[in-house]
Design a protein around this motif. Structure first.
Motif, PDB file in Angstrom:
ATOM      1  N   ILE A  23       6.476   3.172 -15.449  1.00 52.14           N
ATOM      2  CA  ILE A  23       6.892   1.785 -15.207  1.00 52.14           C
ATOM      3  C   ILE A  23       6.546   1.359 -13.783  1.00 52.14           C
ATOM      4  CG2 ILE A  23       8.930   0.294 -14.949  1.00 52.14           C
ATOM      5  CD1 ILE A  23      10.097   1.795 -17.395  1.00 52.14           C
ATOM      6  N   LEU A  24       6.781   2.226 -12.799  1.00 52.39           N
ATOM      7  CA  LEU A  24       6.420   1.903 -11.422  1.00 52.39           C
ATOM      8  C   LEU A  24       4.909   1.725 -11.270  1.00 52.39           C
ATOM      9  CD1 LEU A  24       8.806   4.226  -9.389  1.00 52.39           C
ATOM     10  CD2 LEU A  24       8.943   1.751  -9.654  1.00 52.39           C
ATOM     11  N   GLY A  25       4.136   2.522 -11.965  1.00 50.72           N
ATOM     12  CA  GLY A  25       2.676   2.377 -11.920  1.00 50.72           C
ATOM     13  C   GLY A  25       2.224   1.048 -12.484  1.00 50.72           C
ATOM     14  N   ILE A  26       2.825   0.640 -13.591  1.00 49.28           N
ATOM     15  CA  ILE A  26       2.468  -0.654 -14.190  1.00 49.28           C
ATOM     16  C   ILE A  26       2.841  -1.794 -13.246  1.00 49.28           C
ATOM     17  CG2 ILE A  26       3.048  -2.241 -16.074  1.00 49.28           C
ATOM     18  CD1 ILE A  26       3.320   0.264 -17.879  1.00 49.28           C
ATOM     19  N   LEU A  27       4.031  -1.741 -12.672  1.00 50.53           N
ATOM     20  CA  LEU A  27       4.446  -2.783 -11.729  1.00 50.53           C
ATOM     21  C   LEU A  27       3.528  -2.842 -10.506  1.00 50.53           C
ATOM     22  CD1 LEU A  27       8.323  -2.401 -11.821  1.00 50.53           C
ATOM     23  CD2 LEU A  27       6.958  -4.260 -12.768  1.00 50.53           C
ATOM     24  N   ALA A  28       3.141  -1.683  -9.997  1.00 45.14           N
ATOM     25  CA  ALA A  28       2.241  -1.647  -8.843  1.00 45.14           C
ATOM     26  C   ALA A  28       0.870  -2.215  -9.209  1.00 45.14           C
ATOM     27  CB  ALA A  28       2.104  -0.224  -8.317  1.00 45.14           C
ATOM     28  N   GLY A  29       0.395  -1.907 -10.410  1.00 50.96           N
ATOM     29  CA  GLY A  29      -0.900  -2.421 -10.846  1.00 50.96           C
ATOM     30  C   GLY A  29      -0.917  -3.930 -10.985  1.00 50.96           C
ATOM     31  N   VAL A  30       0.212  -4.519 -11.282  1.00 44.77           N
ATOM     32  CA  VAL A  30       0.304  -5.969 -11.421  1.00 44.77           C
ATOM     33  C   VAL A  30       0.585  -6.618 -10.068  1.00 44.77           C
ATOM     34  CG1 VAL A  30       1.696  -7.823 -12.424  1.00 44.77           C
ATOM     35  CG2 VAL A  30       1.013  -5.890 -13.831  1.00 44.77           C
ATOM     36  N   ALA A  31       1.441  -6.020  -9.266  1.00 41.55           N
ATOM     37  CA  ALA A  31       1.906  -6.660  -8.030  1.00 41.55           C
ATOM     38  C   ALA A  31       0.897  -6.584  -6.887  1.00 41.55           C
ATOM     39  CB  ALA A  31       3.219  -6.025  -7.586  1.00 41.55           C
ATOM     40  N   ILE A  32       0.199  -5.492  -6.720  1.00 42.56           N
ATOM     41  CA  ILE A  32      -0.685  -5.316  -5.561  1.00 42.56           C
ATOM     42  C   ILE A  32      -1.815  -6.346  -5.525  1.00 42.56           C
ATOM     43  CG2 ILE A  32      -2.360  -3.734  -4.505  1.00 42.56           C
ATOM     44  CD1 ILE A  32      -0.358  -1.489  -5.082  1.00 42.56           C
ATOM     45  N   PRO A  33      -2.520  -6.617  -6.643  1.00 42.54           N
ATOM     46  CA  PRO A  33      -3.547  -7.671  -6.568  1.00 42.54           C
ATOM     47  C   PRO A  33      -2.966  -9.047  -6.245  1.00 42.54           C
ATOM     48  CG  PRO A  33      -3.893  -6.310  -8.504  1.00 42.54           C
ATOM     49  CD  PRO A  33      -2.577  -5.907  -7.923  1.00 42.54           C
ATOM     50  N   LYS A  34      -1.779  -9.331  -6.735  1.00 43.46           N
ATOM     51  CA  LYS A  34      -1.160 -10.623  -6.431  1.00 43.46           C
ATOM     52  C   LYS A  34      -0.782 -10.718  -4.962  1.00 43.46           C
ATOM     53  CE  LYS A  34       0.389 -11.920 -10.972  1.00 43.46           C
ATOM     54  NZ  LYS A  34      -0.555 -12.959 -11.248  1.00 43.46           N
ATOM     55  N   LEU A  35      -0.334  -9.625  -4.378  1.00 41.38           N
ATOM     56  CA  LEU A  35       0.000  -9.633  -2.955  1.00 41.38           C
ATOM     57  C   LEU A  35      -1.235  -9.844  -2.094  1.00 41.38           C
ATOM     58  CD1 LEU A  35       2.669  -6.801  -2.719  1.00 41.38           C
ATOM     59  CD2 LEU A  35       3.033  -9.254  -2.536  1.00 41.38           C
ATOM     60  N   ALA A  36      -2.357  -9.245  -2.487  1.00 42.26           N
ATOM     61  CA  ALA A  36      -3.594  -9.427  -1.728  1.00 42.26           C
ATOM     62  C   ALA A  36      -4.047 -10.885  -1.785  1.00 42.26           C
ATOM     63  CB  ALA A  36      -4.683  -8.507  -2.265  1.00 42.26           C
ATOM     64  N   ALA A  37      -3.940 -11.505  -2.957  1.00 40.28           N
ATOM     65  CA  ALA A  37      -4.315 -12.914  -3.093  1.00 40.28           C
ATOM     66  C   ALA A  37      -3.364 -13.796  -2.286  1.00 40.28           C
ATOM     67  CB  ALA A  37      -4.312 -13.317  -4.557  1.00 40.28           C
TER      68      ALA A  37
END
Length: 162
Positions: free
Chosen positions: A36-50
């Motif tokens: 679950i943490l991996g899925i959240l990180a995969g979704v959140a990190i690109p959004k944070l960069a944008a």
């Protein structure tokens, strides 16, 4: 009688072990949490960069508006002194735009930073993209130069100047 006591103690032991609280997580629970943490990180990190790039664009837009307002304010001050010309220079390194802003911008090649190339050419950095801005002392304009620029540079110029 002895067999009955052994059976009773065995039953009490089983009942006792059912009521003991677990003191650790099972392996499957830990695996689920990691997934679950991996899925959240995969979704959140690109959004944070944008979001970070959007923040740099917003900061650049605010800088650009302040610079343009400073150019106009400097011209008005010159008009009160009897000269209708615009500022010949916007300021040097490391304090950029010091001629037209009360608080100059520090020169930086980091994302969201400005650098000066020559007396009239400035660069704004957003991630890997670098935009050129030209100052025209005759007309008092400070515009993004899109000549021979890439599509990303053209789009970024539009985002900064609208």
């Amino acid at each position: 009688f002895d067999t009955a006591n052994k059976l009773l103690s065995t039953l009490n032991y089983k009942e006792y072990t059912l009521h003991i609280k677990r003191k650790a997580f099972t392996m499957i629970e830990l695996v689920f949490v990691i997934v679950i943490l991996g899925i959240l990180a995969g979704v959140a990190i690109p959004k944070l960069a944008a979001t970070r790039d959007d923040a740099h664009i917003a900061s650049g837009r605010a800088d650009l508006l302040a610079i343009r307002s400073g150019i106009i304010s400097e011209r008005q001050a010159r008009m009160f002194r009897g000269s209708s010309s615009y500022a010949t220079s916007l300021g040097g390194n490391p304090a950029l735009f010091g001629e037209v802003l009360q608080s100059p911008v520090r020169s930086s090649t980091n994302s969201g930073g400005w650098t000066k190339t020559n007396e009239t050419l400035y660069k704004f950095h957003v991630g890997p993209v670098v935009l050129d801005f030209d100052y025209n002392a005759t007309t008092g304009t400070f515009n993004c130069s899109t000549t021979a620029g890439s599509a990303s540079q053209d789009q970024l110029c539009l985002n900064l100047t609208r």
